[in-house]
Enzyme design. Structure first.
Site, PDB file in Angstrom:
ATOM      1  N   ARG A 139     -26.100   6.317  42.965  1.00  0.00           N
ATOM      2  CA  ARG A 139     -26.096   5.796  41.599  1.00  0.00           C
ATOM      3  C   ARG A 139     -24.873   4.911  41.413  1.00  0.00           C
ATOM      4  NH1 ARG A 139     -27.009  10.784  37.516  1.00  0.00           N
ATOM      5  NH2 ARG A 139     -25.349   9.691  36.433  1.00  0.00           N
TER       6      ARG A 139
ATOM      7  N   LYS B 288     -26.793  20.303  36.454  1.00  0.00           N
ATOM      8  CA  LYS B 288     -27.743  20.397  35.326  1.00  0.00           C
ATOM      9  C   LYS B 288     -29.140  19.904  35.733  1.00  0.00           C
ATOM     10  CE  LYS B 288     -25.317  17.702  32.542  1.00  0.00           C
ATOM     11  NZ  LYS B 288     -24.152  17.352  33.370  1.00  0.00           N
TER      12      LYS B 288
ATOM     13  N   ARG C 107     -23.698  15.284  23.839  1.00  0.00           N
ATOM     14  CA  ARG C 107     -22.430  15.129  24.550  1.00  0.00           C
ATOM     15  C   ARG C 107     -21.264  14.891  23.595  1.00  0.00           C
ATOM     16  NH1 ARG C 107     -25.233  12.918  29.609  1.00  0.00           N
ATOM     17  NH2 ARG C 107     -23.672  12.906  31.244  1.00  0.00           N
TER      18      ARG C 107
ATOM     19  N   ARG D 151     -23.222  12.320  46.354  1.00  0.00           N
ATOM     20  CA  ARG D 151     -24.596  12.440  45.835  1.00  0.00           C
ATOM     21  C   ARG D 151     -25.438  11.209  46.172  1.00  0.00           C
ATOM     22  NH1 ARG D 151     -25.634  14.142  39.670  1.00  0.00           N
ATOM     23  NH2 ARG D 151     -24.534  12.233  39.117  1.00  0.00           N
TER      24      ARG D 151
HETATM   25  P1  AMP Z   1     -26.369  11.619  33.337  1.00  0.00           P
HETATM   26  O1  AMP Z   1     -27.535  11.256  34.182  1.00  0.00           O
HETATM   27  O2  AMP Z   1     -26.652  12.743  32.392  1.00  0.00           O
HETATM   28  O3  AMP Z   1     -25.113  11.831  34.136  1.00  0.00           O
HETATM   29  O4  AMP Z   1     -26.064  10.350  32.403  1.00  0.00           O
HETATM   30  C1  AMP Z   1     -25.748   9.101  32.939  1.00  0.00           C
HETATM   31  C2  AMP Z   1     -25.073   8.243  31.893  1.00  0.00           C
HETATM   32  O5  AMP Z   1     -25.971   8.002  30.796  1.00  0.00           O
HETATM   33  C3  AMP Z   1     -23.839   8.853  31.241  1.00  0.00           C
HETATM   34  O6  AMP Z   1     -22.657   8.689  32.035  1.00  0.00           O
HETATM   35  C4  AMP Z   1     -23.780   8.052  29.933  1.00  0.00           C
HETATM   36  O7  AMP Z   1     -23.310   6.734  30.164  1.00  0.00           O
HETATM   37  C5  AMP Z   1     -25.261   7.948  29.559  1.00  0.00           C
HETATM   38  N1  AMP Z   1     -25.672   9.110  28.731  1.00  0.00           N
HETATM   39  C6  AMP Z   1     -26.514  10.101  29.101  1.00  0.00           C
HETATM   40  N2  AMP Z   1     -26.633  11.009  28.107  1.00  0.00           N
HETATM   41  C7  AMP Z   1     -25.826  10.580  27.101  1.00  0.00           C
HETATM   42  C8  AMP Z   1     -25.496  11.097  25.814  1.00  0.00           C
HETATM   43  N3  AMP Z   1     -25.994  12.255  25.360  1.00  0.00           N
HETATM   44  N4  AMP Z   1     -24.641  10.374  25.042  1.00  0.00           N
HETATM   45  C9  AMP Z   1     -24.134   9.206  25.464  1.00  0.00           C
HETATM   46  N5  AMP Z   1     -24.374   8.679  26.681  1.00  0.00           N
HETATM   47  C10 AMP Z   1     -25.224   9.353  27.500  1.00  0.00           C
END
Ligand code: AMP
Length: 216
Positions: A162, A15, A90, A129
């Site tokens: 990360r 994404k 999500r 990653r």
């Molecule tokens: P990402 O970078 O999109 O993989 O997001 C990293 C982390 O941020 C996720 O594993 C969640 O802990 C938190 N996070 C990001 N977007 C959301 C969302 N829409 N709802 C809840 N937690 C989120």
């Protein structure tokens, strides 16, 4: 042309990479809730402190916090030309809140792009990653190596893993994806907004396919 876009897919589906390509092609606002939380953690804000405890364990940040954050961001002027939501919604309550909000601010969601990918490949991508600590550019230890080991090609920043890209957190994240996020595919399909793409193809050919679709 469809320019108010949601990008969906499991962690590791690509994404973030696709969002960066589309952002520069169509001059869209890129709204990544994950990036927003990571920025808040770096800055040491109250939001950052709260989010960190969830993120490090691979859990979702509570809906009311995440929805509030997106509400504020979507009302910004830079979303007028179109926006890309990357990693939001999500959960079903997040999607319902977004439907209401996007009507309210008259920026309706025009398409939901879903990236599908097989489980073994997701694990391979996430466990290898690396990201630039400074600009966030993504790399992979086997398939997207930087020119100089440990350094970002774009800004020279240090490449790091990360904290939540470990096996334990990934299990939780994939579990949450299947349980809480996957039902959104039906939700958006019922609204006639869903379009799926296979993210196993190379990132350039995926970008070309999506571009063609958005222009059609
Ligand atoms: P990402 O970078 O999109 O993989 O997001 C990293 C982390 O941020 C996720 O594993 C969640 O802990 C938190 N996070 C990001 N977007 C959301 C969302 N829409 N709802 C809840 N937690 C989120």
């Amino acid at each position: 042309m469809k320019l108010n876009i949601i990008l969906m897919g499991p962690p590791g589906a690509g994404k973030g990479t696709l969002a960066k390509q589309l952002k520069s092609e169509f001059n869209l606002a890129h709204i990544s809730t994950g990036d927003m939380f990571r920025d808040a953690i770096k800055a040491g804000t109250e939001l950052g402190k709260l989010a960190q405890s969830y993120i490090d364990e691979g859990h979702l940040v509570p809906d009311e916090v995440t929805i509030g954050l997106v509400k504020e961001r979507l009302s910004n002027k830079d979303c007028e030309n179109g926006f890309l939501l990357d990693g939001f919604p999500r959960t079903i309550p997040q999607a319902e809140a977004l439907q209401e909000l996007s009507k309210e601010i008259q920026r309706p969601i025009e398409v939901v792009i879903n990236l599908s990918c097989d489980n073994n490949e997701l694990v391979r991508r996430i466990s290898g990653r690396r990201v630039c600590k400074v600009c966030g550019a993504p790399y992979h230890i086997d398939s997207a190596k930087p020119k100089i080991e440990g350094k970002c090609d774009l800004c020279g920043g240090e490449l790091i893993q990360r904290k939540d890209d470990n096996e334990e957190s990934l299990k939780v994240r994939l579990g949450d994806y299947n349980l809480k996020t996957k039902p959104l595919l039906d939700y958006y399909s019922n609204l006639g907004l869903l379009k799926s793409f296979n993210s196993l193809q190379g990132k350039e050919s995926l970008f070309d396919e999506v571009k063609l679709f958005l222009k059609s």
